[in-house]
Design an enzyme around this catalytic site. Structure first.
Site, PDB file in Angstrom:
ATOM      1  N   CYS A  32       0.149   1.508  -1.691  1.00 31.26           N
ATOM      2  CA  CYS A  32       0.300   0.226  -2.398  1.00 31.26           C
ATOM      3  C   CYS A  32       1.779  -0.140  -2.553  1.00 31.26           C
ATOM      4  O   CYS A  32       2.496   0.483  -3.334  1.00 31.26           O
ATOM      5  CB  CYS A  32      -0.393   0.352  -3.754  1.00 31.26           C
ATOM      6  SG  CYS A  32      -0.047  -0.973  -4.912  1.00 31.26           S
ATOM      7  N   CYS A  35       2.894  -1.122  -6.039  1.00 30.60           N
ATOM      8  CA  CYS A  35       2.946   0.071  -6.895  1.00 30.60           C
ATOM      9  C   CYS A  35       4.292   0.762  -6.757  1.00 30.60           C
ATOM     10  O   CYS A  35       4.865   1.232  -7.748  1.00 30.60           O
ATOM     11  CB  CYS A  35       1.840   1.061  -6.513  1.00 30.60           C
ATOM     12  SG  CYS A  35       0.163   0.431  -6.722  1.00 30.60           S
TER      13      CYS A  35
END
Length: 108
Positions: A32, A35
């Site tokens: 991600c 993230c």
């Protein structure tokens, strides 16, 4: 590498739910991109507010049980737990100032 403690399905109750202080949980995954942008921001918040809050990370790919329990469908999802309950949630990558404003009640 992050200095936030990694928690797992097995340690979540002890590390987060039973904590006597607020805990910011970063629900994330290796793949991600957003993230990876939020991680260093949370590390800074953890360092600057170490006296009032703990910051931990939970990899949703490796710990699906906890992610499912809290209905994590979009990441990064940042939840604040206080007294074993979800006290605040934030989904998506945000700048440090926005996260600090959202979590101001818990940052002392």
């Amino acid at each position: 590498m992050s200095n936030a403690k990694a928690v797992t399905d097995a340690s979540f109750e002890e590390d987060v739910l039973k904590s006597d202080r607020p805990v910011i949980v970063d629900f994330w995954a290796e793949w991600c991109g957003p993230c990876r942008m939020v991680g260093p921001i949370l590390d800074q918040i953890a360092e600057e507010h170490a006296e009032s809050v703990d910051v931990v990370k939970l990899n949703v790919d490796e710990n699906g049980e906890t992610a499912a329990k809290y209905g994590i469908t979009s990441i990064p999802a940042i939840y604040v737990f206080k007294d074993g309950e979800v006290a605040k949630t934030s989904v998506g990558a945000k700048p440090k100032a926005a996260l600090e404003k959202e979590f101001a009640d818990f940052l002392g």
